[in-house]
Design an enzyme around this catalytic site. Sequence first.
Site: not given
Length: 357
Positions: A54, A253, A257
Amino acid sequence: AAVAVLIIACPCALGLATPTAVMVATGKAARKGLLIKSGESLELAHQVRVVILDKTGTLTKGKPAVNRIVCLPGVRETEMLTLAAAAEKRSEHPLAAAIVAAAEARGLSLPEATGFSNQTGFGISATVAGRKVVVGNQKRMEDSEVSVAPLQAQAQECLQQGGTLIYCTVDGALQGFIALMDPIREDAAASVAELRNMGLRVVMLTGDHPLAARTIAQAAGVDEYVAQVLPDGKAEQVKQWQRRGSKVAMVGDGINDAPALAQAEVGIALGAGADVAIESASIILMKGDLHGVVQAIRVSRQTLAAIKQNLFWAFFYNLLGIPLAALGYLNPMIAALAMSFSSVSVVANSLRLARTD
């Protein structure tokens, strides 16, 4: 001869082969700042062929800041920032916090917002001082039938620098945009390069505009990137790679996600991330740096290599010793010594893991 066969055939080494290696590797990982929740995730990590990262908070520091404010002619910058920050104050998104922080840094007084509404992945709307304020990305503007063409040149310039653009409208009229920059982590490019050298494909996911995504992807050195991914689309991206037959490690994080972390064969969360992300992941990077991803996969590969070596020696002693014992070439004392030595060799080989890099 019968007693010697029973002793030499005792499968102690076979039973020790896997758990000793996993135990030593888990302790080694903990010293490196890697919290591995289960032996299964440690064993699965060596099969990973695709690492999905990400962008926000993973490849970048996750601390965006307002870099530039562009307004249409006749619009006052402080007024637009005040209205945008007042509307964003009730949002928990990092970009919203950055806009509010920029307004407060200028000493602006933020009026109370009412009728707050959040459209995940697109933006927010609220009523501030009796005026309808919409703050969001270009897609949100298009959905509201607001043209951003008058700001096209300035927008392109900011996007090519890797900025994230947040547009603002008041009572349906475009006011301008706020450009935010989230710096890349210092270790990002080096960690991505190590992952690629290990034969892994590195993919970046982001909700940003393709131009901004390309700039960040080039700086990080990833193999490919997917832009304008909605929060609930990250898990689908993981599934797409899995359908192609690839084992996937997802690194993230944030709250958004969590589904992707759970979907991947190996979910890796940064220790400073959201609680739900940490709960969904199977490996947690307590130090919060991307080099931990490299270390986790490396430890997994070393562990599997040690397990295979352990199993070889466990079978080797049995295959060699049982025929000799059956034929009467080994007395029970020598058989007991050989069986004990096989267990010791397996444990010693596992302990060797603690000394590897």
